[in-house]
Write an enzyme that holds these catalytic residues in place. Structure first.
Site, short mmCIF file in Angstrom:
data_model
loop_
_atom_site.label_atom_id
_atom_site.label_comp_id
_atom_site.label_asym_id
_atom_site.label_seq_id
_atom_site.Cartn_x
_atom_site.Cartn_y
_atom_site.Cartn_z
N CYS A 167 0.86 -1.18 0.00
CA CYS A 167 0.00 0.00 0.00
C CYS A 167 0.89 1.22 0.00
CB CYS A 167 -0.87 0.04 1.25
SG CYS A 167 -2.08 -1.26 1.30
N GLU A 203 1.81 -3.42 -5.78
CA GLU A 203 0.76 -4.43 -5.76
C GLU A 203 -0.49 -3.90 -6.46
OE1 GLU A 203 0.05 -6.13 -1.86
OE2 GLU A 203 -1.96 -6.72 -2.45
#
Lengths: 507, 562
Positions: free
Chosen positions: A359, A393
């Protein structure tokens, strides 16, 4: 916003045909799609929740094709009752799910019948959306679901349509609104294909992003946060204690990130709290920012607090599992009070997919100041030290995509200009290795910027003039005021090693 | 495949990532051509499909592709209008010069884990108003007590919210005693009542808002408030080796824990013994005081030695060089609380170690001495058996066989090894068979000059080396003329003397040789050694498994030579 007023067959909620009809304040239910005033125009919006306030009934609206961070509570006055409202289909399990958002126990798993996504279709979708030349094709998807045999013909039509659509520069709002419809159907499709078991299994084995929005409460639950000097207005749901939902304002300690609903408690806490910087080792410092490395396992409370805080601004972040398998790299700026959190990125201790960022977030009060670029650069510097190629990601958020695109573009353009000047050839892999990016990211960036062309039987990279100009302009600007960036020599960091036993017993 | 502007269909070669590509600027390519090259790729954005086509994102992407800045609207943050930041964040930050290293957790940095609420404050104010100014409960103390209540409740009744157990005040008192100083206990009862009412008011849940963790209930999975679940432990492949490894680890762990436990129990015993010693000392002192009283009473003036501690005999200071001792004792000295000299009653570990080492060293020294004695006058001739002894020429010991050398098939027996270093006794005492011992300079020795030397080999074997001496048997055995071509003096094989043992001439000659007197002691010794050998052979033969002993024929060469 003229396009918004056009009645579309498909709705925010479901691709299936809807019963339509007039409604009143009292008959309007959760799951209805109504026309709601937003940014000076009426826009289709799904009612996700209804509450009574002193000033009257309010409706939580998710606007058609707007990011969820723009969802809001609207009074009845903003709803256009002169237009028909689309009613939810009660027999559809999907609708039941939507309607049951505040009480998620009723969740029904989506039908698994169409596990395998027809890839050709999604590809066409992305072409359409990427080029900004959309085409309403909702019916097409629906028909496809009913009769897979018609697949090829439909595809052909679509391709032809694509050609006929106006160019990329065409920024007409009407067109973009039409994109909306394709998104809606795509959303529906995604929900159908991602079962919650698969989703949880994916989360179990790693990663921090969820692709299944239906699993997350769709309603923002915290309205305002006092954080340090700032008042933050959260964008998304975050699983803070349930009682906080009722508060108008919650307090978060700037240093330990502990959360309080009660002002007295917060004041008392501030008198006792001695933390003045993230509780880890500083691994980078220049006169602008500092980076701290924090192990999710060692600093569980702090990292959980950080995740809760960042969840308010990250839609796809999941807090389903604990923070143990992640490292957190926290960027701060220093003043006489301490090191203030600006942003951070988390990183799996061991990523099966080779991600170097899980994140990534710059807090809203520091956004649009170039901090995101520094965070991204730092993540790549760490990958360089590790000798790995990294990638963030997926899924990326909209803001994430923009930031990464910008970073990738800047760096690629710089490298390519060098090569262009020297007249040497360059492969995608060479570029990837120089920038610690994955070749896929290099390739997709080149393609997205229309730099990758096939010309006279050869693949070539063409630098568009506007990018060259931009690059030169930023260079010019840097002479006056140097751009903030990471100085790799100042990084004091060795890739942390986790032994087999910590991995076995630790998480 | 892609239809081009002119309608042609172009097949695009697959793009190889490792292939070098030409890099052009837009102005280096024909612009109409470039335009037609656009839009040929689908691009994975990595954004969730359902969001990919969001209005603002598409606008921003289109803008950036077109060279403009695109922005996505987001609810902005703003500076709090009504906040006294400096009083809230009052601590000044001491900026360290070096990179910060820090490992304390949030819990360690935030003091008391209970933060009083507005309700608490109201209660405390009201409560304190009833109290005199010097007996009021401070906010800190209030929080300490509440913290204990909450912790104890969590510990004693973790499912309080379900079964509505209320931890009684008696239990709380016990924990309070352990964790909070006594002066606060006065407030405890009243605060307990308040705590209880607050707990009841909130459904007997913990008072501080907390996150929802998994409870393994059916509805856990769907509850968006349940977060930070435990991730299942990663499965490791089970193998025998891994099992063994684990058991070893466990065993080791257990051993270490056991050792730790023992250490503590030993330390405990030591302290108990110390305490007993103090008791005994004390009782001795008291008894003596009594004795003194009695003595005074009875007018006894002698035997005052009983009343004081006899100075313990000075321990003999060992002859071990006390190198490391002083530092150790110095470290220990201040530890003595009773002020007595350490040496008096304590055997220090270092001392014991020193003694032990001392003894060891003495032993080693002694053994070395003995060894030196044994080896006194020993000359190691085996080290370089053929090298010249003591710097003499390499032909040392070779003596020209002159005069009656035709008759001298066997040289006379050699001198003993003892006499080898010194001038041979034969010098002083001319032999009956006159040899020229004074070796002539080697250079004037003609090549063909026969010469010989003798050596004493290992185990007292006698070696005769000869040079330039035509063998008696050589003429006979022509086939073996080069038999010794590769023979080396230094090999351990049995020396073969080139002579015909049955040569009657030689036999006759040998018979006429009297035994030289200087050989006698050597002989005696050899006989003695042989006797010892024989004895050892007997011993070894008397053992259950008699082994053929190679030494059973002691020194055959040496004897044969004599």
């Amino acid at each position: 916003m003229a396009g918004a007023t056009q009645a579309q067959e498909a709705s925010v909620g479901s691709p299936a045909p809807k019963k339509k009809g007039p409604a009143t304040i009292d008959t309007l239910r959760v799951g209805c799609v109504a026309m709601v005033l937003k940014d000076g125009g009426h826009r289709r919006a799904e009612i996700l929740s209804i509450k009574e306030t002193k000033s009257g009934r309010q409706f939580y609206c998710n606007f058609d094709n707007f990011n969820k961070r723009l969802d809001e509570w609207v009074p009845a006055a903003r709803i256009d009752f002169s237009q028909d409202v689309e009613w939810p289909n009660p027999e559809k399990p999907k609708d039941a799910k939507k309607a049951a958002v505040p009480a998620p126990k009723k969740t029904a798993t989506a039908p698994k019948k169409a596990q395998k996504r027809p890839t050709s279709i999604t590809r066409e979708t992305s072409v359409a959306s990427e080029a900004g030349t959309p085409h309403p094709w909702t019916e097409f998807v629906d028909s496809l679901k009913q009769s897979p045999s018609s697949h090829t013909d439909e595809k052909l039509t679509l391709a032809l349509d694509l050609d006929a659509t106006p160019g990329a520069e065409d920024d007409d709002s009407m067109d973009v609104d039409e994109v909306a419809n394709s998104a809606v159907s795509a959303k529906a499709e995604t929900q159908a294909h991602f079962s919650r078991e698969e989703e949880i299994e994916k989360l179990r084995t790693g990663g921090s992003m969820t692709q299944n929005q239906a699993e997350i409460s769709r309603i923002r639950n915290i309205s305002k946060v006092q954080f340090g000097k700032y008042d933050l207005f959260p964008w998304y749901f975050s699983p803070y204690p349930e009682s906080f939902t009722q508060e108008d304002l919650i307090y978060i300690c700037e240093f330990c990130l502990c959360y309080y609903a009660d002002n007295k408690s917060f004041t008392r806490h501030r008198q006792k709290c001695t933390l003045q910087h993230p509780p880890g080792n500083e691994i980078y410092r220049d006169d602008y920012v500092s980076f701290f490395e924090i192990d999710g396992r060692r600093q569980r409370t702090w990292c959980r607090n950080l995740c809760l805080l960042s969840k308010m601004f990250l839609d796809h972040k999941t807090l389903y599992y604990d923070v143990d398998p992640f490292l957190f790299y926290v960027m701060t700026n220093r003043d006489e009070k301490g090191c203030h959190l600006i942003g951070y990125f988390s990183k799996e201790k061991e990523s099966a997919d080779g991600y170097n960022v899980a994140c990534i977030l710059t807090l809203p009060q520091f956004q649009r100041k170039g901090y995101g670029r520094i965070l991204i650069q730092f993540s790549y510097e760490l990958s360089k030290i590790e000798g790995k190629l990294g990638s963030p990601e997926k899924p990326l958020s909209d803001l994430g995509l923009l930031s990464y695109r910008q970073y990738w573009t800047e760096n690629l353009v710089e490298k390519l200009l060098e090569d262009n000047a020297s007249g040497s050839k360059c492969s995608i892999e060479q570029l990837a290795n120089k920038l610690a990016m994955t070749p896929t990211d290099v390739e997709s960036t080149l393609q997205a910027l229309k730099m990758q062309v096939y010309h006279r039987g050869e693949h070539k990279i063409v630098l568009p003039t506007h990018l060259i100009k931009k690059h030169e302009a930023s260079k010019e600007k840097q002479k006056a005021r140097p751009k903030r960036s990471i100085d790799p020599a100042r990084i004091q960091w060795k890739p942390p090693v986790f032994s087999a036993s910590t991995r076995t017993w630790g998480w | 495949m892609r239809p081009q502007a002119n309608g042609r269909i172009v097949r695009i070669k697959k793009l190889s990532r490792s292939a070098g590509q030409q890099i052009l600027r837009e102005d280096q390519i024909d612009s109409t051509e470039y335009d037609s090259l656009q839009d040929q790729y689908k691009v994975e954005t990595g954004v969730e499909k359902s969001e990919e086509s969001e209005y603002h994102l598409q606008a921003a992407l289109a803008a950036s592709t077109g060279g403009k800045e695109g922005e996505i609207p987001a609810p902005p943050a703003e500076e709090s209008p009504d906040i006294d930041y400096n009083s809230l964040y009052s601590l000044a930050f001491d900026k360290p010069a070096t990179y910060i290293r820090f490992s304390q957790t949030v819990e360690e940095c935030t003091g008391c884990q209970y933060d009083m609420t507005t309700d608490d404050e109201a209660f405390l104010k009201a409560y304190n108003q009833k109290k005199p100014a010097n007996a009021r409960c401070s906010e800190d103390d209030f929080e300490r007590i509440m913290e204990v209540f909450e912790e104890t409740a969590e510990l004693q009744a973790p499912f309080a919210a379900v079964d509505n157990t209320v931890v009684p005040f008696e239990t709380m008192k016990v924990s309070l005693k352990e964790q909070v100083e006594d002066k606060l206990h006065g407030f405890a009862k009243d605060i307990y009542e308040f705590w209880k009412s607050r707990r009841q008011g909130s459904g007997n849940n913990p008072l501080q808002p907390s996150l929802k963790f998994e409870t393994h209930q059916e509805n856990d999975d769907g509850d968006p408030y349940v977060c930070f679940r435990r991730r299942e432990v990663r499965q490791t492949r089970k193998t025998r080796a891994r099992d063994v490894q684990s058991t070893d680890k466990l065993r080791k762990l257990r051993k270490e824990l056991e050792e730790g436990r023992q250490l503590i129990s030993l330390a405990y015993n030591r302290e108990v013994t110390k305490r007993d010693l103090l008791y005994v000392d004390r009782s001795i002192f008291e008894q003596r005081a009594k004795v003194k009283d009695v003595k005074v009473k009875l007018g006894i003036k002698t035997d005052d030695e009983d009343l004081i501690n006899q100075k313990p005999q000075k321990r003999k200071i060992s002859d071990f060089p006390q190198l490391n001792r002083p530092s150790v004792t110095q470290l220990r000295l201040p530890g003595r609380s009773d002020g007595r000299p350490v040496d008096a009653d304590l055997i220090l570990l270092s001392e014991v170690l020193a003694q032990k080492e001392n003894r060891l060293r003495a032993e080693i020294e002694e053994k070395a001495q003995q060894h030196r004695k044994w080896n006194l006058g020993h000359v190691d001739l085996t080290r370089e058996p053929l090298s010249p002894v003591h710097g003499q020429g390499q032909d040392t010991g070779f003596r020209p066989a002159t005069a009656q050398y035709q008759y001298l098939m066997t040289p006379p027996s050699s001198v003993t090894s003892e006499s080898f270093d010194q001038p041979s006794p034969t010098h002083e005492k001319p032999d009956p068979f006159t040899f020229r011992y004074s070796s002539p300079p080697e250079e004037d020795q003609p090549a063909g000059q026969p010469a010989y030397r003798r050596r004493i080999g290992r185990g007292g074997r006698l070696w005769i080396d000869r040079r330039g001496m035509p063998s008696a048997g050589r003429g006979v055995d022509t086939t073996g003329s080069d038999r010794w071509k590769y023979d080396q003096d230094d090999d351990d094989e049995q020396p073969v003397y080139e002579m015909d043992p049955y040569d009657t001439k030689a036999l006759r000659f040998r018979a006429s040789i009297p035994v030289p007197t200087h050989l006698l002691p050597q002989r005696a010794r050899q006989e003695e050694r042989a006797a010892i050998m024989a004895r050892s052979v007997v011993q070894s033969q008397s053992q259950p498994q008699p082994q053929p002993q190679p030494q059973s024929q002691p020194q055959p060469q040496a004897q044969a030579a004599t």
